[in-house]
Design a protein around this motif. Sequence first.
Motif, PDB file in Angstrom:
ATOM      1  N   MET A  86       0.863  -1.175   0.067  1.00 34.77           N
ATOM      2  CA  MET A  86      -0.054  -0.107  -0.040  1.00 34.77           C
ATOM      3  C   MET A  86       1.008   1.135  -0.090  1.00 34.77           C
ATOM      4  O   MET A  86       1.823   1.408   1.056  1.00 34.77           O
ATOM      5  CB  MET A  86      -1.007   0.171   1.137  1.00 34.77           C
ATOM      6  CG  MET A  86      -1.737   1.265   1.394  1.00 34.77           C
ATOM      7  SD  MET A  86      -2.976   1.349   2.747  1.00 34.77           S
ATOM      8  CE  MET A  86      -4.248  -0.116   2.027  1.00 34.77           C
ATOM      9  N   GLU A  90      -1.987   6.034  -0.521  1.00 35.86           N
ATOM     10  CA  GLU A  90      -3.166   4.933  -0.262  1.00 35.86           C
ATOM     11  C   GLU A  90      -3.650   5.031   1.267  1.00 35.86           C
ATOM     12  O   GLU A  90      -4.754   4.855   1.633  1.00 35.86           O
ATOM     13  CB  GLU A  90      -2.998   3.761  -0.791  1.00 35.86           C
ATOM     14  CG  GLU A  90      -3.101   3.609  -2.496  1.00 35.86           C
ATOM     15  CD  GLU A  90      -2.576   2.112  -2.770  1.00 35.86           C
ATOM     16  OE1 GLU A  90      -3.900   1.674  -3.394  1.00 35.86           O
ATOM     17  OE2 GLU A  90      -1.383   1.919  -2.490  1.00 35.86           O
ATOM     18  N   LYS A  91      -2.367   5.077   2.072  1.00 37.39           N
ATOM     19  CA  LYS A  91      -2.453   4.772   3.431  1.00 37.39           C
ATOM     20  C   LYS A  91      -3.202   6.071   4.077  1.00 37.39           C
ATOM     21  O   LYS A  91      -3.997   5.981   4.813  1.00 37.39           O
ATOM     22  CB  LYS A  91      -1.026   4.620   4.027  1.00 37.39           C
ATOM     23  CG  LYS A  91      -1.174   4.694   5.661  1.00 37.39           C
ATOM     24  CD  LYS A  91       0.273   4.666   6.293  1.00 37.39           C
ATOM     25  CE  LYS A  91       0.325   5.039   7.556  1.00 37.39           C
ATOM     26  NZ  LYS A  91       1.532   5.153   8.145  1.00 37.39           N
TER      27      LYS A  91
END
Length: 170
Positions: A86, A90-91
Amino acid sequence: MKTVVEVDALVGAAHAGQLDKIGVPYADHVRAVAAGLAHFGPDLEMAGLLHDIVEDTDWTAGRLRSVGVPDHVVGIVQAVTNQRDMSYEEKIRRITRSRDATLVKIADNAHNSIPERAAQLPAAERDRLAAKYRAARDVLWAAADPAQVESIIAIVNPALLTELRERLAG
């Protein structure tokens, strides 16, 4: 259930001997993050203390639960913990799905962005991290109540208040 004092002791032991990128005991970082969250209540303060424990020590979410860390706190910790495969972007977007995780990450970002700390890094690293943290603030701050953002950064990194006020005004 663990108290904030007990979680602080747990964190001190778990991060014992660890230093951050500028050579400061790592526990100082998580304690600074927690300080910015204390006025939101014990769960957020504990989450601030624990926000890096799964990522940077041998502690797991299950182990935290087994010693009495509240489920809600462990959930916040899991939400802000890096996951394989990830991207950082995105995190950050995933974190904004939770108000509490967003506030923890705002406090973490604020502490990581303290100018005096950043000044101790090599120039290339300082510039890379400054851009990364600025981009994260764009997403995190937009996802949170401005008064809550201001209350956190006023404690953790007052140097960011000008940036916040400019964003709010513009």
